[in-house]
Scaffold this motif. Structure first.
Motif, PDB file in Angstrom:
ATOM      1  N   PRO A  10       0.877  -1.182   0.000  1.00 33.44           N
ATOM      2  CA  PRO A  10       0.000   0.000   0.000  1.00 33.44           C
ATOM      3  C   PRO A  10       0.914   1.231   0.000  1.00 33.44           C
ATOM      4  CG  PRO A  10      -0.525  -1.477   1.842  1.00 33.44           C
ATOM      5  CD  PRO A  10       0.745  -1.972   1.238  1.00 33.44           C
ATOM      6  N   ILE A  11       0.413   2.337  -0.491  1.00 30.73           N
ATOM      7  CA  ILE A  11       1.207   3.560  -0.328  1.00 30.73           C
ATOM      8  C   ILE A  11       0.764   4.165   1.000  1.00 30.73           C
ATOM      9  CG2 ILE A  11       1.878   4.018  -2.704  1.00 30.73           C
ATOM     10  CD1 ILE A  11      -0.572   5.850  -2.945  1.00 30.73           C
ATOM     11  N   TYR A  12       1.734   4.441   1.840  1.00 30.51           N
ATOM     12  CA  TYR A  12       1.427   4.815   3.230  1.00 30.51           C
ATOM     13  C   TYR A  12       1.109   6.298   3.336  1.00 30.51           C
ATOM     14  CZ  TYR A  12       3.573   0.276   3.611  1.00 30.51           C
ATOM     15  OH  TYR A  12       3.855  -1.047   3.431  1.00 30.51           O
ATOM     16  N   TYR A  13       0.220   6.640   4.290  1.00 28.13           N
ATOM     17  CA  TYR A  13      -0.072   8.056   4.520  1.00 28.13           C
ATOM     18  C   TYR A  13       1.213   8.729   4.949  1.00 28.13           C
ATOM     19  CZ  TYR A  13      -4.990   6.895   4.161  1.00 28.13           C
ATOM     20  OH  TYR A  13      -6.200   6.463   3.704  1.00 28.13           O
ATOM     21  N   ASP A  16       1.903   9.820   8.581  1.00 29.14           N
ATOM     22  CA  ASP A  16       1.963   8.828   9.664  1.00 29.14           C
ATOM     23  C   ASP A  16       3.408   8.602  10.077  1.00 29.14           C
ATOM     24  OD1 ASP A  16      -0.667   8.249   9.911  1.00 29.14           O
ATOM     25  OD2 ASP A  16      -0.566   6.222   9.064  1.00 29.14           O
ATOM     26  N   HIS A  22       3.633  -0.828   9.006  1.00 28.04           N
ATOM     27  CA  HIS A  22       4.138  -0.399   7.695  1.00 28.04           C
ATOM     28  C   HIS A  22       5.382  -1.216   7.333  1.00 28.04           C
ATOM     29  CE1 HIS A  22       2.537   3.636   9.304  1.00 28.04           C
ATOM     30  NE2 HIS A  22       1.651   3.216   8.420  1.00 28.04           N
ATOM     31  N   TRP A 227      -8.903   7.967  -1.976  1.00 29.55           N
ATOM     32  CA  TRP A 227      -8.704   6.554  -2.320  1.00 29.55           C
ATOM     33  C   TRP A 227      -8.727   6.323  -3.836  1.00 29.55           C
ATOM     34  CZ3 TRP A 227      -6.810   2.278  -0.365  1.00 29.55           C
ATOM     35  CH2 TRP A 227      -6.649   2.197   1.011  1.00 29.55           C
ATOM     36  N   ALA A 230      -5.366   7.377  -4.855  1.00 27.82           N
ATOM     37  CA  ALA A 230      -4.264   6.546  -4.361  1.00 27.82           C
ATOM     38  C   ALA A 230      -4.147   5.208  -5.088  1.00 27.82           C
ATOM     39  CB  ALA A 230      -4.439   6.310  -2.869  1.00 27.82           C
ATOM     40  N   LEU A 231      -5.287   4.542  -5.321  1.00 21.28           N
ATOM     41  CA  LEU A 231      -5.222   3.206  -5.925  1.00 21.28           C
ATOM     42  C   LEU A 231      -4.550   3.230  -7.299  1.00 21.28           C
ATOM     43  CD1 LEU A 231      -8.755   2.063  -4.754  1.00 21.28           C
ATOM     44  CD2 LEU A 231      -6.634   0.834  -4.237  1.00 21.28           C
ATOM     45  N   GLY A 258      -2.724  -4.891   4.128  1.00 18.88           N
ATOM     46  CA  GLY A 258      -3.195  -5.350   5.429  1.00 18.88           C
ATOM     47  C   GLY A 258      -4.700  -5.568   5.331  1.00 18.88           C
ATOM     48  N   ASP A 260      -7.034  -4.405   6.873  1.00 19.85           N
ATOM     49  CA  ASP A 260      -7.838  -3.204   7.100  1.00 19.85           C
ATOM     50  C   ASP A 260      -8.255  -2.518   5.809  1.00 19.85           C
ATOM     51  OD1 ASP A 260      -5.030  -2.937   6.974  1.00 19.85           O
ATOM     52  OD2 ASP A 260      -5.146  -0.835   7.586  1.00 19.85           O
ATOM     53  N   HIS A 265      -9.357  -2.364  -1.908  1.00 20.51           N
ATOM     54  CA  HIS A 265      -8.568  -3.072  -2.921  1.00 20.51           C
ATOM     55  C   HIS A 265      -9.341  -4.150  -3.660  1.00 20.51           C
ATOM     56  CE1 HIS A 265      -5.174  -1.047  -1.050  1.00 20.51           C
ATOM     57  NE2 HIS A 265      -4.490  -1.344  -2.146  1.00 20.51           N
ATOM     58  N   GLY A 288      -2.512 -10.320   8.097  1.00 21.61           N
ATOM     59  CA  GLY A 288      -3.154  -9.955   9.364  1.00 21.61           C
ATOM     60  C   GLY A 288      -2.453  -8.786  10.038  1.00 21.61           C
ATOM     61  N   TRP A 289      -2.820  -8.559  11.251  1.00 16.95           N
ATOM     62  CA  TRP A 289      -2.284  -7.433  12.011  1.00 16.95           C
ATOM     63  C   TRP A 289      -1.281  -7.875  13.043  1.00 16.95           C
ATOM     64  CZ3 TRP A 289      -3.663  -2.117  12.565  1.00 16.95           C
ATOM     65  CH2 TRP A 289      -4.404  -1.656  11.485  1.00 16.95           C
ATOM     66  N   TRP A 290      -0.349  -7.000  13.295  1.00 16.30           N
ATOM     67  CA  TRP A 290       0.512  -7.173  14.466  1.00 16.30           C
ATOM     68  C   TRP A 290      -0.220  -6.539  15.629  1.00 16.30           C
ATOM     69  CZ3 TRP A 290       4.541 -10.203  15.068  1.00 16.30           C
ATOM     70  CH2 TRP A 290       5.168 -10.668  13.920  1.00 16.30           C
ATOM     71  N   MET A 297      -2.484  -2.038  18.007  1.00 18.16           N
ATOM     72  CA  MET A 297      -1.484  -1.019  18.245  1.00 18.16           C
ATOM     73  C   MET A 297      -2.100   0.323  17.891  1.00 18.16           C
ATOM     74  SD  MET A 297       2.190  -1.512  16.623  1.00 18.16           S
ATOM     75  CE  MET A 297       1.981  -3.205  16.289  1.00 18.16           C
TER      76      MET A 297
HETATM   77  N1  MSP Z   1      -2.884   5.168   2.305  1.00 20.46           N
HETATM   78  C1  MSP Z   1      -3.634   4.003   2.560  1.00 20.46           C
HETATM   79  C2  MSP Z   1      -3.311   2.912   1.562  1.00 20.46           C
HETATM   80  C3  MSP Z   1      -3.544   3.297   0.121  1.00 20.46           C
HETATM   81  S1  MSP Z   1      -3.049   2.042  -0.955  1.00 20.46           S
HETATM   82  C4  MSP Z   1      -3.595   2.506  -2.437  1.00 20.46           C
HETATM   83  C5  MSP Z   1      -3.310   3.476   3.959  1.00 20.46           C
HETATM   84  N2  MSP Z   1      -2.164   3.856   4.479  1.00 20.46           N
HETATM   85  S2  MSP Z   1      -1.609   3.488   5.954  1.00 20.46           S
HETATM   86  O1  MSP Z   1      -0.464   4.331   6.169  1.00 20.46           O
HETATM   87  O2  MSP Z   1      -2.642   3.569   6.920  1.00 20.46           O
HETATM   88  O3  MSP Z   1      -1.064   2.054   5.853  1.00 20.46           O
HETATM   89  C6  MSP Z   1      -1.893   0.979   5.931  1.00 20.46           C
HETATM   90  C7  MSP Z   1      -1.109  -0.301   5.831  1.00 20.46           C
HETATM   91  O4  MSP Z   1      -0.134  -0.428   6.893  1.00 20.46           O
HETATM   92  C8  MSP Z   1      -2.009  -1.503   6.072  1.00 20.46           C
HETATM   93  O5  MSP Z   1      -2.697  -1.932   4.992  1.00 20.46           O
HETATM   94  C9  MSP Z   1      -0.998  -2.513   6.466  1.00 20.46           C
HETATM   95  O6  MSP Z   1      -0.357  -2.889   5.296  1.00 20.46           O
HETATM   96  C10 MSP Z   1      -0.069  -1.751   7.348  1.00 20.46           C
HETATM   97  N3  MSP Z   1      -0.457  -1.811   8.744  1.00 20.46           N
HETATM   98  C11 MSP Z   1      -0.818  -0.770   9.532  1.00 20.46           C
HETATM   99  N4  MSP Z   1      -0.945  -1.216  10.808  1.00 20.46           N
HETATM  100  C12 MSP Z   1      -0.708  -2.537  10.877  1.00 20.46           C
HETATM  101  C13 MSP Z   1      -0.489  -3.480  11.936  1.00 20.46           C
HETATM  102  N5  MSP Z   1      -0.675  -3.212  13.200  1.00 20.46           N
HETATM  103  N6  MSP Z   1      -0.045  -4.712  11.594  1.00 20.46           N
HETATM  104  C14 MSP Z   1       0.268  -5.027  10.303  1.00 20.46           C
HETATM  105  N7  MSP Z   1       0.100  -4.163   9.313  1.00 20.46           N
HETATM  106  C15 MSP Z   1      -0.660  -3.002   9.497  1.00 20.46           C
HETATM  107  O7  MSP Z   1      -4.117   2.746   4.489  1.00 20.46           O
END
Ligand code: MSP
Length: 631
Positions: A10-13, A16, A22, A227, A230-231, A258, A260, A265, A288-290, A297
């Protein structure tokens, strides 16, 4: 032609703070890319940052900065962290880049011209604090479900993408392409979601509320919903609409995400691609999630794990190893420093590190510091057989995303080599002058280490480089990389260096974790085998699930226990929704007397683990058909 492997995160915010979640997705993509590289595939690995939207606009304003200027600074945190974590991405896309914005605008215009975007009044309950709309049924006692503040009814003109028209097509597509959404239970979750009518997607935000975004090419008073923007990164980065040949070579992708962000997607994105006439991604894999102990978290709980803290403390490679080894792909994992240390000491210090140091020591003492020459018959070949088996199954396991199985197989080989040394006792062979056998045993140990170092490179690039150096292999020596037994050259001088993984101190257990001496004896309440044997446990798969009317806690499940269909009633409705249950693999007690719960027959009991306010179902570590007995 080589296999193509285009993998994305995913592209991360961008605003954050990078955390273990991440880092996990990015390391996972990097490791999969690494395995495909050693398998000879054409690999392309994309990550990046999501830089538009309300949260960014607010964060920039709070810091008294222009949004882009603020993004330029924040993006460095991700880019630097990926460098430190040895991530080898081929590209890094930012949604504020011209190459991306241009593609988004063209796509919007094309879909609009095709009549698939229309404007309409949007009515909803708006929360000023959260800056988002809710529907009537989302509200909790009339307030915002997120922040509990009052909401107000707002009507606003917006643009909508006709997503609803693709609902039937999408259901069929998902059903006909079993590998499209993985793991299976996530696929069922999406199919469950698609049982309800799919609405159209609001793809605009009025500039009066949000100005930081890509302007709609057909209405300058609006920006694109973040969104939708972003996609599109997954295709704008690889030449869609600018370099057709490149795009066609790389697409379709494997999207790692993830859990979430599954709906965006697995529902929005496929519909968008369909409207554009672009083929669907190969796979959308949701991990899954950590979790921290029992809980999620989150910043507000103050329990966010920062990846660099751990990598600095224990080393980048050990951190990567732990993440990959501990998480069964698809399921949640609990992060605990104690398990990190245990895993490190057992796998890395005791098994792998020890194998390298003892092998090098023996080669130094018994063969003058040179890799010995094995005899032609190489009677000592059980390790070569195990290595060959392992190499043969790597592709299948990697393609099935069974990374932790791959790691386990590699560590089995390491353990087998340690056992082999103990069994053959090179120190005794040296004393007895059995030169040929001694040469075989030592050569086998060193050659296994070389193969292991190649196979673990995707996970621990730095440490594996060090193993190869200590074995005397020069950089650029092609034999290093050959995944074939017998390529290690005899007579090479080894170069023993520092220990790979110094043992870590066991964490001191807190007082409360010490066994309570005054508490009940461990033997109290024990049962014999004969008692346990009476309980018949079986694997089952959930076929249907529904809520039990007027019973908030109960779900009624129809399950398959291997050719036999049963109904059970379980008190899990507070933890699992009916949709989520479909397709789940369970462990059930199959020989319980049928009982009536709220007047409904229940024929068996499922197993679940509960601690404080968390409940998780017990399931199997790998796929096994329903009806398998458990012993
Ligand atoms: N910007 C959107 C994604 C757009 S993609 C076209 C986004 N960004 S985010 O910064 O919130 O990152 C989300 C991603 O971080 C999740 O999908 C996952 O991959 C990862 N994770 C965030 N928290 C997590 C955990 N606690 N455990 C595992 N991965 C999780 O959503």
């Amino acid at each position: 032609m080589n296999n193509n492997f285009y993998v994305t995160t995913p592209i991360y915010y961008v605003n954050d703070e990078p955390h273990i979640g991440h880092a996990y997705t990015t390391i996972l993509a990097d490791v999969l890319a690494g395995y495909h590289r050693i398998l000879g595939d054409d690999v392309y690995f994309l990550t990046g940052t999501d830089e538009h939207g309300q949260k960014l606009q607010n964060a920039a304003a709070k810091n008294g900065r222009e949004p882009l200027d603020y993004c330029d600074e924040m993006v460095l945190r991700f880019q630097n962290i990926w460098k430190k974590l040895e991530i080898r991405n081929d590209d890094f896309i930012r949604t504020t880049e011209e190459r991306h914005k241009k593609v988004v605008k063209t796509i919007l215009k094309t879909i609009y011209d095709k009549g698939e975007i229309y404007s309409d009044d949007y009515e909803g309950w708006y929360c000023v604090h959260e800056e988002r709309f809710w529907t009537e049924k989302d509200l909790v006692e009339g307030n915002c479900p997120d922040c509990d503040r009052p909401v107000s009814k707002i009507t606003e003109k917006n643009y909508f993408f006709k997503m609803s028209q693709y609902q039937d097509w999408l259901i069929e597509y998902i059903k006909n392409n079993p590998g499209f959404i993985q793991p299976d239970f996530r696929r069922n979750e999406v199919l469950g979601f698609l049982k309800r009518p799919l609405g159209d997607l609001c793809i605009s935000r009025p500039k009066s509320r949000l100005s930081w975004g890509i302007e709609l090419p057909f209405d300058k008073d609006y920006v694109c919903y973040v969104w939708f923007d972003a996609l599109i990164n997954y295709i704008s980065a690889i030449g869609y609409l600018s370099d057709e040949e490149r795009f066609n070579n790389l697409w379709p992708a494997i999207h790692l995400i993830g859990k979430d962000i599954l709906t965006t997607h697995a529902v929005y994105w496929p519909c968008m691609l369909k409207a554009m006439g672009v083929p669907q991604p190969k796979t959308i894999f949701a991990h899954g999630w950590w979790l921290m102990g029992e809980t999620k978290m989150s910043k507000s709980l103050g329990n966010v794990i920062k990846p660099l803290d751990l990598a600095d403390k224990y080393g980048v490679d050990a951190f990567r190893y732990f993440l990959v080894r501990e998480m069964t792909l698809g399921q949640d994992s609990i992060y605990a420093e104690k398990s990190f240390i245990l895993r490190y000491n057992s796998d890395l210090a005791n098994d792998l590190g020890n194998l390298l140091s003892r092998t090098l020591k023996m080669i130094k003492s018994f063969n003058d510091g040179k890799i010995p020459t094995p005899n032609a018959i190489n009677e000592d070949n059980e390790l070569s057989i195990q290595s060959a088996k392992l190499i043969d199954t790597i592709r299948e396991k990697i393609e099935a995303f069974k990374l932790n199985h791959v790691v386990e197989d590699i560590l089995d080989l390491v353990r087998a080599t340690n056992r082999h040394i103990e069994k053959n006792k090179p120190w005794r062979l040296a004393k007895e002058g059995q030169v040929e056998k001694l040469g075989n045993v030592l050569y086998s140990a060193a050659e296994t280490l070389r193969i292991v170092s190649v196979l673990l490179t995707p996970i621990m690039p730095d440490k594996c480089g060090s193993i190869q150096k200590q074995l005397g292999l020069a950089d650029g020596d092609k034999t290093i990389l050959k995944l074939k037994w017998g390529c290690l050259r005899s007579e090479t001088s080894i170069k023993p260096g520092e220990g790979l993984f110094p043992r870590l101190q066991k964490p001191k257990s807190k007082k409360s974790e010490k066994p309570d001496k005054t508490g009940p004896s461990l033997l109290e309440g024990v049962i014999g085998f004969e008692d346990f044997g009476k309980v018949k446990l079986k694997t089952a798969v959930v076929l249907e699930a529904e809520k039990v009317e007027k019973a908030d806690k109960l779900l009624k499940l129809q399950i398959d226990i291997g050719g036999e269909k049963r109904q059970i009633v379980a008190g899990i409705a507070e933890y699992y929704s009916p949709d989520e249950m479909i397709g789940k693999r369970l462990i059930i007690v199959s020989n319980l007397k049928p009982a009536k719960i709220r007047g409904i027959e229940s024929n068996g009991m499922l197993l679940a683990a509960k601690s404080n306010d968390r409940l998780v179902l017990l399931t199997t570590d790998g796929e096994i058909p329903p009806g398998a007995t458990i012993s």
